[in-house]
Design an enzyme around this catalytic site. Sequence first.
Site, PDB file in Angstrom:
ATOM      1  N   ASP A   1       0.778  -1.149  -0.011  1.00  0.00           N
ATOM      2  CA  ASP A   1       0.134  -0.051   0.012  1.00  0.00           C
ATOM      3  C   ASP A   1       0.936   1.271   0.114  1.00  0.00           C
ATOM      4  OD1 ASP A   1       0.750  -1.020   2.618  1.00  0.00           O
ATOM      5  OD2 ASP A   1      -0.411   0.815   3.339  1.00  0.00           O
TER       6      ASP A   1
ATOM      7  N   TYR B   1      10.786   4.411   0.470  1.00  0.00           N
ATOM      8  CA  TYR B   1      10.082   3.141   0.586  1.00  0.00           C
ATOM      9  C   TYR B   1       9.357   2.857  -0.412  1.00  0.00           C
ATOM     10  CZ  TYR B   1       8.292  -1.189   2.259  1.00  0.00           C
ATOM     11  OH  TYR B   1       7.768  -2.436   2.430  1.00  0.00           O
TER      12      TYR B   1
ATOM     13  N   LYS C   1       9.243   0.384  -3.834  1.00  0.00           N
ATOM     14  CA  LYS C   1       8.162  -0.447  -4.135  1.00  0.00           C
ATOM     15  C   LYS C   1       7.465  -0.278  -5.271  1.00  0.00           C
ATOM     16  CE  LYS C   1       7.201  -3.417  -1.616  1.00  0.00           C
ATOM     17  NZ  LYS C   1       7.840  -4.879  -1.415  1.00  0.00           N
TER      18      LYS C   1
ATOM     19  N   TRP D   1      -0.479  -3.858   5.566  1.00  0.00           N
ATOM     20  CA  TRP D   1      -0.806  -4.200   7.246  1.00  0.00           C
ATOM     21  C   TRP D   1      -0.761  -5.899   7.267  1.00  0.00           C
ATOM     22  CZ3 TRP D   1      -4.998  -0.765   9.740  1.00  0.00           C
ATOM     23  CH2 TRP D   1      -4.671   0.561   9.430  1.00  0.00           C
TER      24      TRP D   1
END
Length: 196
Positions: A15, A38, A42, A62
């Site tokens: 996410d 970061y 990704k 999560w």
Amino acid sequence: IATAHGITLVHISSDYVFDGTKQGEYSETDPVSPLGVYGQTKAAGDAIVRTVPRHYIIRTSWVIGDGNNFIRTMTSLAQRGVSPSVVSDQTGRLTFTTTIADAIQHLLTVRPEYGIYNVTNGGEPMTWYEIARRVFEITGHDPDRVTPTTTSEYYAASTGPVAPRPANSLLSLSGLAEIAFEPPEADHALRTYLKG
């Protein structure tokens, strides 16, 4: 190598490729807009994987599995009598590693169209604060011991670098529904995890 040998490449994404400003759930086709380095790495990884003809990008959030994680930390705090302050301005759904593994197995068995698939557990969205309260409740502790705080307040005293997390981490599960995969509800998976 995957391209040269016709191998199906499965890649786990995050996410963090989004900035979290969207109202509602992020779909597989929403443009990426990472908040920090970061998230940028990704998003770059996703772009490279998309050059492989046979690829599945699993976009998740999560994640909870073996080892140290938020759920284990909250359980430990509850048992030790610690009353934590937990972030209440980030919203999403937990994703258990068993769900990710099951989704990957489903993709490789069913072989739907290659591309991106959002994978989280189902159910109502929650904040970290609400999840912490559920952990306290399920483990037999008073959930009112958990107090809410904002992200900025939580990290105000941090001395090291902090990867900015999107405030909205909700991922649409409609892509999974289209390939007949229904992930367990996060609350049910949480109960199972805590009793395991």
